[in-house]
Write a protein that holds these residues in place. Structure first.
Motif, PDB file in Angstrom:
ATOM      1  N   ALA A   1       0.842  -1.199   0.000  1.00 11.17           N
ATOM      2  CA  ALA A   1       0.000   0.000   0.000  1.00 11.17           C
ATOM      3  C   ALA A   1       0.876   1.247   0.000  1.00 11.17           C
ATOM      4  O   ALA A   1       1.753   1.394   0.857  1.00 11.17           O
ATOM      5  N   PRO A   2       0.679   2.170  -0.940  1.00  9.29           N
ATOM      6  CA  PRO A   2       1.483   3.396  -0.949  1.00  9.29           C
ATOM      7  C   PRO A   2       1.160   4.276   0.253  1.00  9.29           C
ATOM      8  O   PRO A   2       0.102   4.152   0.869  1.00  9.29           O
ATOM      9  N   THR A   3       2.080   5.161   0.590  1.00  4.10           N
ATOM     10  CA  THR A   3       1.843   6.136   1.643  1.00  4.10           C
ATOM     11  C   THR A   3       1.150   7.367   1.057  1.00  4.10           C
ATOM     12  O   THR A   3       1.175   7.597  -0.161  1.00  4.10           O
ATOM     13  N   VAL A   4       0.569   8.168   1.935  1.00  2.00           N
ATOM     14  CA  VAL A   4      -0.071   9.394   1.462  1.00  2.00           C
ATOM     15  C   VAL A   4       0.951  10.317   0.820  1.00  2.00           C
ATOM     16  O   VAL A   4       0.636  11.040  -0.136  1.00  2.00           O
ATOM     17  N   LEU A   5       2.206  10.288   1.325  1.00  2.00           N
ATOM     18  CA  LEU A   5       3.253  11.126   0.735  1.00  2.00           C
ATOM     19  C   LEU A   5       3.592  10.650  -0.673  1.00  2.00           C
ATOM     20  O   LEU A   5       3.771  11.462  -1.588  1.00  2.00           O
ATOM     21  N   GLU A   6       3.692   9.342  -0.867  1.00  2.00           N
ATOM     22  CA  GLU A   6       3.937   8.806  -2.209  1.00  2.00           C
ATOM     23  C   GLU A   6       2.858   9.262  -3.178  1.00  2.00           C
ATOM     24  O   GLU A   6       3.144   9.703  -4.302  1.00  2.00           O
ATOM     25  N   LEU A   7       1.616   9.116  -2.747  1.00  2.00           N
ATOM     26  CA  LEU A   7       0.516   9.486  -3.620  1.00  2.00           C
ATOM     27  C   LEU A   7       0.520  10.982  -3.903  1.00  2.00           C
ATOM     28  O   LEU A   7       0.271  11.418  -5.036  1.00  2.00           O
ATOM     29  N   ALA A   8       0.835  11.788  -2.879  1.00  2.00           N
ATOM     30  CA  ALA A   8       0.892  13.237  -3.056  1.00  2.00           C
ATOM     31  C   ALA A   8       1.963  13.620  -4.071  1.00  2.00           C
ATOM     32  O   ALA A   8       1.746  14.486  -4.939  1.00  2.00           O
ATOM     33  N   GLU A   9       3.129  13.007  -3.972  1.00  2.00           N
ATOM     34  CA  GLU A   9       4.214  13.314  -4.899  1.00  2.00           C
ATOM     35  C   GLU A   9       3.865  12.862  -6.316  1.00  2.00           C
ATOM     36  O   GLU A   9       4.176  13.552  -7.296  1.00  2.00           O
ATOM     37  N   ARG A  10       3.206  11.730  -6.417  1.00  2.00           N
ATOM     38  CA  ARG A  10       2.813  11.208  -7.718  1.00  2.00           C
ATOM     39  C   ARG A  10       1.787  12.119  -8.389  1.00  2.00           C
ATOM     40  O   ARG A  10       1.784  12.289  -9.607  1.00  2.00           O
ATOM     41  N   MET A  11       0.917  12.732  -7.569  1.00  2.00           N
ATOM     42  CA  MET A  11      -0.133  13.593  -8.114  1.00  2.00           C
ATOM     43  C   MET A  11       0.292  15.061  -8.183  1.00  2.00           C
ATOM     44  O   MET A  11      -0.485  15.914  -8.601  1.00  2.00           O
ATOM     45  N   ASN A  12       1.532  15.344  -7.764  1.00  2.00           N
ATOM     46  CA  ASN A  12       2.066  16.717  -7.821  1.00  2.00           C
ATOM     47  C   ASN A  12       1.149  17.721  -7.128  1.00  2.00           C
ATOM     48  O   ASN A  12       0.765  18.750  -7.698  1.00  2.00           O
ATOM     49  N   LEU A  13       0.832  17.435  -5.875  1.00  2.00           N
ATOM     50  CA  LEU A  13      -0.015  18.355  -5.118  1.00  2.00           C
ATOM     51  C   LEU A  13       0.701  19.686  -4.910  1.00  2.00           C
ATOM     52  O   LEU A  13       1.915  19.733  -4.744  1.00  2.00           O
ATOM     53  N   GLY A  14      -0.048  20.755  -4.881  1.00  2.00           N
ATOM     54  CA  GLY A  14       0.524  22.078  -4.685  1.00  2.00           C
ATOM     55  C   GLY A  14       0.942  22.328  -3.246  1.00  2.00           C
ATOM     56  O   GLY A  14       0.719  21.505  -2.349  1.00  2.00           O
ATOM     57  N   ALA A  15       1.534  23.495  -3.007  1.00  2.00           N
ATOM     58  CA  ALA A  15       2.088  23.845  -1.694  1.00  2.00           C
ATOM     59  C   ALA A  15       1.026  23.857  -0.607  1.00  2.00           C
ATOM     60  O   ALA A  15       1.267  23.400   0.518  1.00  2.00           O
ATOM     61  N   ASP A  16      -0.152  24.407  -0.913  1.00  2.00           N
ATOM     62  CA  ASP A  16      -1.207  24.485   0.102  1.00  2.00           C
ATOM     63  C   ASP A  16      -1.645  23.097   0.536  1.00  2.00           C
ATOM     64  O   ASP A  16      -1.833  22.836   1.732  1.00  2.00           O
ATOM     65  N   LYS A  17      -1.830  22.201  -0.423  1.00  2.00           N
ATOM     66  CA  LYS A  17      -2.243  20.842  -0.078  1.00  2.00           C
ATOM     67  C   LYS A  17      -1.142  20.101   0.674  1.00  2.00           C
ATOM     68  O   LYS A  17      -1.426  19.314   1.590  1.00  2.00           O
ATOM     69  N   MET A  18       0.108  20.350   0.311  1.00  2.00           N
ATOM     70  CA  MET A  18       1.206  19.696   1.025  1.00  2.00           C
ATOM     71  C   MET A  18       1.275  20.195   2.468  1.00  2.00           C
ATOM     72  O   MET A  18       1.607  19.431   3.377  1.00  2.00           O
ATOM     73  N   ALA A  19       0.944  21.472   2.716  1.00  2.00           N
ATOM     74  CA  ALA A  19       0.914  21.988   4.086  1.00  2.00           C
ATOM     75  C   ALA A  19      -0.165  21.286   4.894  1.00  2.00           C
ATOM     76  O   ALA A  19       0.027  20.955   6.073  1.00  2.00           O
ATOM     77  N   VAL A  20      -1.308  21.042   4.268  1.00  2.00           N
ATOM     78  CA  VAL A  20      -2.386  20.309   4.938  1.00  2.00           C
ATOM     79  C   VAL A  20      -1.944  18.887   5.232  1.00  2.00           C
ATOM     80  O   VAL A  20      -2.190  18.353   6.325  1.00  2.00           O
ATOM     81  N   LEU A  21      -1.267  18.260   4.274  1.00  2.00           N
ATOM     82  CA  LEU A  21      -0.811  16.881   4.475  1.00  2.00           C
ATOM     83  C   LEU A  21       0.151  16.793   5.656  1.00  2.00           C
ATOM     84  O   LEU A  21       0.055  15.886   6.490  1.00  2.00           O
ATOM     85  N   ARG A  22       1.086  17.742   5.743  1.00  2.00           N
ATOM     86  CA  ARG A  22       2.041  17.717   6.855  1.00  2.00           C
ATOM     87  C   ARG A  22       1.342  17.954   8.197  1.00  2.00           C
ATOM     88  O   ARG A  22       1.694  17.328   9.215  1.00  2.00           O
ATOM     89  N   ALA A  23       0.353  18.836   8.221  1.00  2.00           N
ATOM     90  CA  ALA A  23      -0.412  19.061   9.453  1.00  2.00           C
ATOM     91  C   ALA A  23      -1.186  17.812   9.836  1.00  2.00           C
ATOM     92  O   ALA A  23      -1.303  17.472  11.024  1.00  2.00           O
ATOM     93  N   TRP A  24      -1.728  17.139   8.859  1.00  2.00           N
ATOM     94  CA  TRP A  24      -2.447  15.872   9.074  1.00  2.00           C
ATOM     95  C   TRP A  24      -1.528  14.851   9.716  1.00  2.00           C
ATOM     96  O   TRP A  24      -1.893  14.172  10.675  1.00  2.00           O
TER      97      TRP A  24
END
Length: 348
Positions: free
Chosen positions: A243-266
């Protein structure tokens, strides 16, 4: 170092800040507290129904907590409002040191940030005995359903249903955050009494999946009823290699800075995990005594072995460190904070 969900007793001795092994000195004389608890009764509140992970962790810990406090411990299940009812009951309990409970820390923090109606507590004011575990969060889907991978869910043009407990609970927040980050075409059906009830809905194919802890999902995974398609963290754990990690999926989908900030807070919220707390205002000597007993219980070799045999992960930190983690979780970039406030309050 091999990445495993379970930390052995030897490993824990290295990484855990310990009152016992670090020579933590206490100015308070604990003899009066020890005498107070000897033969007394402590009420241990679980804010969820019997059978779930919080309940099972509590039943594993309680015999050893009794051993080191000298008290009898009575478990009380107070489910409701995604864990808030029980959390409120702990917060409002008498300050005599005879009420403790295990809580869903990340959900309580997000509910407090959002000002959810009914959240009467202030999370940072609890007395912290320590953290049992920082949950490995996973998205599990029914093997009877339509999806086998997270990629299939991301690419789905048809709306699918994901189950959750109360509005603001961790199963709800995880599902909501993942849906927003990865543009999932999902409906979150919340209001289930417990994770076990959600699992029954998955068996009936009323919903396709749910977020929760790995410990709560493992039995159904081993029984072939569920499959994990996404996991929290920066690296895949050895127990969930496919199972991929949320970070793997985020990098694969090229999430923007705002979404990456939310991911790190999560991710920071997940670090809060499952602490055991008292009401605010418990006398310092009694709180210190309970913290010491809790640490002794969590480090007891017999308890560690039983937790391992039960497939229950442990990532203990002491009360002082837990208080710091709780404070840190509430400090996040404004964009991320605004997102969680809007999400938990139902604005998303």
């Amino acid at each position: 170092m091999k990445n495993t969900l379970f930390r052995s007793a030897a490993a824990m001795a290295v990484v855990i800040p310990s009152l016992l092994m670090a020579g933590h000195s206490q100015a308070e004389d604990l003899s009066a507290a020890e005498a107070f608890y000897d033969g007394n009764t402590i009420n241990w509140i679980v804010p969820y129904s019997p059978g779930g992970g919080y309940d099972e962790y509590s039943r594993l810990i309680i015999p050893y907590f009794e051993k080191y406090t000298g008290a009898s411990v009575r478990l009380q299940n107070n489910p409701g409002a995604g864990g808030m009812r029980g959390a409120n009951d702990i917060y409002r309990a008498p300050k005599d040191g005879l009420t403790v409970g295990i809580v869903n820390g990340s959900a309580l923090v997000t509910n407090q940030l959002a000002g959810i109606e009914g959240a009467v507590y202030q999370f940072e004011k609890y007395g912290f005995l320590g953290r049992v575990v920082a949950d490995q969060r996973v998205l599990a889907v029914s093997t009877r359903g339509d999806f086998e991978t997270i990629e299939e869910m991301v690419e789905s043009n048809s709306t699918f249903k994901v189950g959750a407990t109360g509005l603001g609970g961790s199963t709800y927040v995880d599902a909501l955050v993942a849906g927003e980050l990865f543009d999932l075409n999902q409906d979150i059906i919340h209001g289930f009494d417990s994770s076990s009830v959600i699992r029954q809905a998955m068996l009936r194919r009323d919903i396709v999946g749910m977020w929760g802890s790995y410990g709560s999902a493992i039995q159904d995974v081993e029984d072939g009823m569920q499959k994990i398609v996404l996991q929290s963290g920066q690296e895949r754990t050895a127990a969930i290699p496919d199972a991929p990690t949320v970070l793997e999926l985020a990098e694969r989908m090229n999430l923007g800075a705002d979404k990456m900030a939310v991911l790190r807070a999560w991710q920071g919220l997940n670090d809060v995990g499952r602490p055991v707390v008292t009401p605010p205002g418990v006398a310092a000597d009694r709180l210190t005594f309970l913290q010491r007993a809790f640490e002794q219980a969590l480090n007891d070799p017999e308890f560690v072995a039983k937790a391992e045999n039960a497939g229950r992960d442990l990532s203990f930190v002491n009360g002082e460190r837990m208080a710091e983690i709780a404070t840190d979780a509430a400090v996040m970039p404004e964009a991320a904070k605004a997102f969680f406030i809007e999400a938990v309050s139902g604005g998303i």
